[in-house]
Each structure stands twice: as C-alpha cells, then as structure tokens.
Design an enzyme around this catalytic site. Structure first.
Site, PDB file in Angstrom:
ATOM      1  N   ARG A  39       0.810  -1.221   0.000  1.00 30.78           N
ATOM      2  CA  ARG A  39       0.000   0.000   0.000  1.00 30.78           C
ATOM      3  C   ARG A  39       0.842   1.268   0.000  1.00 30.78           C
ATOM      4  O   ARG A  39       0.442   2.282   0.563  1.00 30.78           O
ATOM      5  CB  ARG A  39      -0.941   0.043   1.213  1.00 30.78           C
ATOM      6  N   ARG A  91      -3.461   6.538   0.118  1.00 29.33           N
ATOM      7  CA  ARG A  91      -3.913   7.736   0.836  1.00 29.33           C
ATOM      8  C   ARG A  91      -2.873   8.405   1.725  1.00 29.33           C
ATOM      9  O   ARG A  91      -3.058   9.537   2.156  1.00 29.33           O
ATOM     10  CB  ARG A  91      -5.151   7.386   1.663  1.00 29.33           C
ATOM     11  N   ARG A  96      -7.232  11.322  -6.341  1.00 27.78           N
ATOM     12  CA  ARG A  96      -8.484  10.682  -5.922  1.00 27.78           C
ATOM     13  C   ARG A  96      -9.655  11.659  -5.796  1.00 27.78           C
ATOM     14  O   ARG A  96     -10.804  11.246  -5.703  1.00 27.78           O
ATOM     15  CB  ARG A  96      -8.263   9.934  -4.598  1.00 27.78           C
ATOM     16  N   ASP A 135      -6.108  -3.323  -7.433  1.00 29.50           N
ATOM     17  CA  ASP A 135      -6.647  -3.897  -6.199  1.00 29.50           C
ATOM     18  C   ASP A 135      -6.689  -5.410  -6.362  1.00 29.50           C
ATOM     19  O   ASP A 135      -6.699  -5.908  -7.489  1.00 29.50           O
ATOM     20  CB  ASP A 135      -8.048  -3.353  -5.907  1.00 29.50           C
ATOM     21  N   TYR A 163     -14.055 -12.789   0.000  1.00 27.69           N
ATOM     22  CA  TYR A 163     -14.826 -11.595  -0.401  1.00 27.69           C
ATOM     23  C   TYR A 163     -16.060 -11.998  -1.207  1.00 27.69           C
ATOM     24  O   TYR A 163     -17.146 -11.454  -1.022  1.00 27.69           O
ATOM     25  CB  TYR A 163     -13.967 -10.631  -1.224  1.00 27.69           C
TER      26      TYR A 163
HETATM   27  O1  CP3 Z   1       0.543   0.422  -3.265  1.00 25.45           O
HETATM   28  C1  CP3 Z   1       0.098  -0.747  -3.328  1.00 25.45           C
HETATM   29  O2  CP3 Z   1       0.304  -1.599  -2.451  1.00 25.45           O
HETATM   30  C2  CP3 Z   1      -0.633  -1.161  -4.598  1.00 25.45           C
HETATM   31  C3  CP3 Z   1      -2.039  -1.016  -4.578  1.00 25.45           C
HETATM   32  C4  CP3 Z   1      -2.961  -1.945  -3.795  1.00 25.45           C
HETATM   33  C5  CP3 Z   1      -4.306  -1.580  -3.496  1.00 25.45           C
HETATM   34  N1  CP3 Z   1      -4.910  -2.657  -2.931  1.00 25.45           N
HETATM   35  C6  CP3 Z   1      -4.941  -0.296  -3.829  1.00 25.45           C
HETATM   36  C7  CP3 Z   1      -5.988   0.161  -2.909  1.00 25.45           C
HETATM   37  C8  CP3 Z   1      -2.770  -3.244  -3.331  1.00 25.45           C
HETATM   38  C9  CP3 Z   1      -1.515  -4.105  -3.360  1.00 25.45           C
HETATM   39  C10 CP3 Z   1      -4.008  -3.673  -2.786  1.00 25.45           C
HETATM   40  C11 CP3 Z   1      -4.206  -5.026  -2.246  1.00 25.45           C
HETATM   41  C12 CP3 Z   1      -5.421  -5.305  -1.464  1.00 25.45           C
HETATM   42  N2  CP3 Z   1      -6.671  -4.793  -1.605  1.00 25.45           N
HETATM   43  C13 CP3 Z   1      -5.467  -6.284  -0.458  1.00 25.45           C
HETATM   44  C14 CP3 Z   1      -4.302  -7.144  -0.055  1.00 25.45           C
HETATM   45  C15 CP3 Z   1      -3.431  -6.431   0.888  1.00 25.45           C
HETATM   46  C16 CP3 Z   1      -4.039  -6.289   2.243  1.00 25.45           C
HETATM   47  O3  CP3 Z   1      -4.280  -5.138   2.631  1.00 25.45           O
HETATM   48  O4  CP3 Z   1      -4.253  -7.309   2.902  1.00 25.45           O
HETATM   49  C17 CP3 Z   1      -6.778  -6.324   0.047  1.00 25.45           C
HETATM   50  C18 CP3 Z   1      -7.298  -7.212   1.150  1.00 25.45           C
HETATM   51  C19 CP3 Z   1      -7.541  -5.392  -0.699  1.00 25.45           C
HETATM   52  C20 CP3 Z   1      -8.978  -5.082  -0.567  1.00 25.45           C
HETATM   53  C21 CP3 Z   1      -9.147  -3.654  -0.233  1.00 25.45           C
HETATM   54  N3  CP3 Z   1      -9.138  -2.650  -1.168  1.00 25.45           N
HETATM   55  C22 CP3 Z   1      -9.265  -3.074   1.055  1.00 25.45           C
HETATM   56  C23 CP3 Z   1      -9.327  -3.827   2.349  1.00 25.45           C
HETATM   57  C24 CP3 Z   1      -9.309  -1.677   0.878  1.00 25.45           C
HETATM   58  C25 CP3 Z   1      -9.315  -0.610   1.943  1.00 25.45           C
HETATM   59  C26 CP3 Z   1     -10.608   0.076   2.142  1.00 25.45           C
HETATM   60  C27 CP3 Z   1     -10.400   1.420   2.790  1.00 25.45           C
HETATM   61  O5  CP3 Z   1     -10.833   2.423   2.191  1.00 25.45           O
HETATM   62  O6  CP3 Z   1      -9.797   1.484   3.871  1.00 25.45           O
HETATM   63  C28 CP3 Z   1      -9.232  -1.437  -0.527  1.00 25.45           C
HETATM   64  C29 CP3 Z   1      -9.191  -0.121  -1.192  1.00 25.45           C
HETATM   65  C30 CP3 Z   1      -7.872   0.265  -1.734  1.00 25.45           C
HETATM   66  N4  CP3 Z   1      -7.119  -0.530  -2.536  1.00 25.45           N
HETATM   67  C31 CP3 Z   1      -7.221   1.520  -1.545  1.00 25.45           C
HETATM   68  C32 CP3 Z   1      -6.048   1.474  -2.314  1.00 25.45           C
HETATM   69  C33 CP3 Z   1      -5.047   2.568  -2.516  1.00 25.45           C
HETATM   70  C34 CP3 Z   1      -7.701   2.678  -0.671  1.00 25.45           C
HETATM   71  C35 CP3 Z   1      -8.905   3.365  -1.101  1.00 25.45           C
HETATM   72  C36 CP3 Z   1      -8.845   4.313  -2.249  1.00 25.45           C
HETATM   73  O7  CP3 Z   1      -7.853   4.995  -2.513  1.00 25.45           O
HETATM   74  O8  CP3 Z   1      -9.875   4.391  -2.918  1.00 25.45           O
END
Ligand code: CP3
Length: 359
Positions: A26, A30, A39, A75, A152
């Site tokens: 991540r 944000r 965003r 994602d 999921y």
């Molecule tokens: O920089 C990086 O690591 C690459 C981008 C990345 C994202 N998601 C973008 C994202 C990666 C590698 C992921 C993986 C991901 N997504 C996982 C595996 C890693 C982990 O955290 O265990 C999982 C379980 C997800 C599912 C997911 N997507 C979650 C739990 C969330 C968070 C929700 C929140 O708002 O707190 C997301 C949204 C997400 N994916 C964001 C980003 C940058 C944040 C929201 C946004 O910017 O819109």
C-alpha cells in the site's frame, strides 16, 4: 545497473546486498498528498482504467521515498472485476460484492479470465511502467490469492469471522473446490499475463488466510496455492506469498512453492525465518502501527527487525501489512532512510544475540 542486479531481485534470490531493500504494501495510496489529489477526481477503478494515470500513481511513492520496488497500482479484486463480478471498492470498507457467490449456480456463472481482453489496461500500465522505471527498479505485479478472493465473494465484503466462507468449506466441500478451482485458474492467468507484460516479481496476497487452522489450510487451500506457484515456476520470477497472522501456517506455506514468504509482525522475523528455513527469502515485518509513533520508536523498531534478519542474505524489508492511511509521510521516509543507512556489515559473531535469547 539492471533490474536483475537490483537490490530487491538480489535479496529475493538470497544474494548478498549492500543494504536491505525496502518497499511497502500500500505504498501508493492515501498516505500521499499527491495520491489524494488524484483521488479527488477519480475513483480507484477509474485510475486503474487509465494506464498513464495508473502508472503515475504507481510511481509516486518510488519518486518520493526512494523505495526499492514499484508495486502495480491495482486492487486484489481486479481479476474478479475482469470476469464480470459486480463489485465496488467502498471508502473505509473495501471491496463490496453486489451478489455474493453462495450457490452452485453462482459458482458456475464464474468464467475464466482472458487478461488481454478483460483487463487490457492492467497490462498497458505494466508496459508503461517498465519504460518509466528505466530497467533499474523492479516492478511487482500481484494478485489476491484464491482463499482471500473466495472470502470476499462469499461474504460479500470484509469479514471478521469468515463464517459463511468456513461453512461452505466444511458443509459443501465440492462447491468449495469448484470455486477454488475456478479462482485458481483466474489467478494463474492473471499473474502469467502480468509476467509476460513485464512484471519482475509476483506477489500472491493471501491476506486473510491466517483465519484458518493449519489442518483446514492443508486440506482446503494449500493445494490451490501450490498449483499457482507450480504454474509460475518456469517464469524465473521471484514469487512472494504473503498473509496476515500466518505464524501457525508457515510450516506448510514454506513448501508451497514461493521463493519469498511475507510475514506479519505477530511473529518475530528471526523465529519466522527459522520456521520457513534459510533456503527461503523472507519479507517483513514491521507493525504498520509503529509508523504512527515517535521518530525514536520508529528507528528502534526498524533496527530491531534488521537485527533479527542479522545481515543474512534474503531479507526484503516491508511492513507486516499495508501502510495505514493515517501514517505521516515523514514516518515512511524515516523507515526507508533507517533501512538504507543501516547498511549490511554483518555484526561480529560474538555480538550476535544467542538464538535462545532473541525475544
Ligand atoms: O501500493 C500498493 O500496495 C498497490 C495497490 C494496492 C491496493 N490494494 C490499492 C488500494 C494493493 C496491493 C491492494 C491489495 C489489497 N486490496 C489487499 C491485499 C493487501 C491487504 O491489505 O491485505 C486487500 C485485502 C484489498 C482489498 C481492499 N481494497 C481493502 C481492504 C481496501 C481498503 C478500504 C479502505 O478504504 O480502507 C481497498 C481499497 C484500496 N485498494 C485503496 C487502495 C489505494 C484505498 C482506497 C482508495 O484509494 O480508494
């Protein structure tokens, strides 16, 4: 310098490095004001569908922090969106599936992924990134693992207890197997296509697999992970298998075919490495919450992780899970700087902490 001789690739092959490579799960997101600015105008999925913009967002943390790898901005749900699953990434919730997959009709409706036509923008982003990274910094491609994707799909969104998932696993094992089978093929197709497009390293995010007992992992999940790593074995690409809370699963995961195992902070890095064996590389494992504490605490805890790695070849520094959105950018920079400045002159033998007294 070439990608093959970069710090990250050498560490993944357990070759000696001048200093430990570091990147963050991540790292794009944000935490960065420049990401929050993007965003304001685009959702996550909209960014992903615009390869130029998506490449830019992927590069933001590389430019700002000087991390040793870029990770494709995507994602874990992308491959499911690619096969037509109706889902949304909701702020502060994560992925939400409109019609959860719970019956055999819903499992049968899932189709194979043809990455080139279903997710062409992902491959275009990788191609742009390969040029932009100039053959120096490796690009990490990734996919969610079948269990985490299944959870999921079945629960409909993030879950604490995974009750519906576990219920399907135990009460409808054939349906579970059909679903895992289908997801496994989707993941293989997705990762292979990323490799062909240019990804240098592939990470399988099995984020939620740590909710399982070793017995359930072995019977209901492990065969699928093994199939994925076996299918990618010929690619010559380092393969990272990551999950949260996997301390009790590591004795199994170590034999599943990944060359690097990602661990979270609940297990000391040296204990985890002893379990997976020193013929594997390890990635981790600072608690992301530490980055919200004082600079002194951050430095102390980063050094503790490095001390546990003890200069052995094969350590990739990372957090034990993704960066938390509240993390100050300065804290991220501090971690990178401390890791890079620590260098690697191995401590003299007699100053190493005895194995029995490491905690
Ligand atoms: O920089 C990086 O690591 C690459 C981008 C990345 C994202 N998601 C973008 C994202 C990666 C590698 C992921 C993986 C991901 N997504 C996982 C595996 C890693 C982990 O955290 O265990 C999982 C379980 C997800 C599912 C997911 N997507 C979650 C739990 C969330 C968070 C929700 C929140 O708002 O707190 C997301 C949204 C997400 N994916 C964001 C980003 C940058 C944040 C929201 C946004 O910017 O819109």
């Amino acid at each position: 310098m070439s990608v093959a001789s970069s710090l990250l690739m050498r560490a993944a092959r357990r070759e000696p490095v001048e200093h430990t490579p570091v990147w963050f799960m991540r790292q794009a997101g944000r935490v960065l004001p420049e990401y929050r600015a993007v965003r304001k105008d685009f959702t996550l999925m909209e960014i992903a569908r615009r390869p130029e913009l998506c490449a830019e967002v992927t590069l933001q943390p590389v430019r700002r922090f000087g991390v040793d790898a870029a990770i494709l901005f995507a994602d874990i749900m992308h491959p499911l969106a690619g096969v037509g699953v109706d889902l949304e990434i909701v702020d502060a919730v994560g992925p939400v599936i409109r019609t959860p997959v719970r019956s055999s009709a819903e499992v049968s409706a899932l189709r194979p992924l043809v990455t080139e036509t279903d997710l062409p923008f992902v491959l275009d982003t990788i191609r742009i990134l390969k040029k932009e990274l100039g053959g120096k910094i490796p690009l990490i491609g990734f996919s969610g693992a079948p269990f985490t994707l299944a959870s999921y799909l079945i629960e409909g969104q993030a879950s604490r207890d995974f009750l519906r998932t576990k219920t399907m696993m135990h009460s409808a094992p054939e349906l579970w197997n059909d679903l895992m089978d289908c997801l496994t093929e989707i993941v293989i197709a997705y990762l292979k296509a990323q490799h062909v497009a240019g990804a240098d390293v592939l990470q399988l995010f099995d984020s939620w697999v740590g909710c399982l007992s070793p017995k359930d992992y072995a019977s209901h999940v492990e065969p699928y992970c093994r199939r994925i790593f076996a299918a990618l074995d010929g690619s010559g690409t380092p393969l990272i298998h990551f999950g949260v809370n996997t301390g009790t699963l590591l004795p199994l995961m170590k034999d599943d075919g990944a060359s690097v195992i990602g661990v979270d902070w609940r297990i000391p890095l040296d204990d985890a490495w002893d379990i997976i064996g020193h013929d594997k590389a390890i990635q981790g494992n600072l608690d992301p919450a530490i980055l919200l504490s004082s600079p002194e605490a951050i430095e102390r805890e980063v050094r503790d992780v490095l001390r546990r790695a003890d200069g052995r070849p094969g350590h990739i520094f990372n957090l034990g899970h993704g960066l938390l959105p509240e993390t100050p950018v300065d804290a991220v920079q501090r971690v990178v700087d401390v890791v890079h400045e620590a260098g690697h002159a191995p401590a003299p033998r007699d100053s190493r902490v005895p194995a029995g007294a490491r905690r």
